[in-house]
Scaffold this motif. Structure first.
Motif: not given
Length: 125
Positions: A8-15, A101-107
């Protein structure tokens, strides 16, 4: 449940339009490993589009490895890594490219852990 939350976190990063714009020319395969849980996933980035795969898919240009899940979640929460429990294998160029990407994934992961539901309103945990 951990895989669903991470996915789910990766889905949000992809958006995230900013992340997609930064990576619109990139073609990368990343591998993420949490050793004590035996958890592995691949995040593929193809021209700004993200795909999440459970387990290993193809050859990774960068591999993030945590010895313990506790260290993984702590790093996602604080942004600070422990070199004794976290290792990143990959070129400096790819590491620099994937920093946002790493920072966005963490958020995103932090947000998903606070509100663990998917787009359909189904609980992830």
């Amino acid at each position: 449940a951990a895989r669903r939350v991470i996915q789910r976190a990766f889905v949000l990063v992809g958006r995230d339009k900013n992340i997609r714009q930064q990576l619109r020319e990139a073609r990368l395969n990343t591998l993420w490993i949490i050793e004590d849980w035996g958890l592995e996933w691949t995040a593929t980035i193809e021209h700004g589009r993200f795909e999440f795969h459970r387990g290993r898919m193809g050859r990774a240009q960068i591999t993030y490895t945590w010895q313990r899940a506790e260290d993984f979640f702590k790093q996602m929460e604080t942004g600070a890594s422990n070199p004794q429990t976290f290792h990143c294998d990959g070129s400096r160029e790819v590491q620099k490219l994937l920093g946002p990407v790493f920072a966005a994934f963490a958020r995103s992961l932090g947000g998903v852990l606070q509100y663990p539901v998917d787009d359909a309103g189904e609980r992830l945990l």
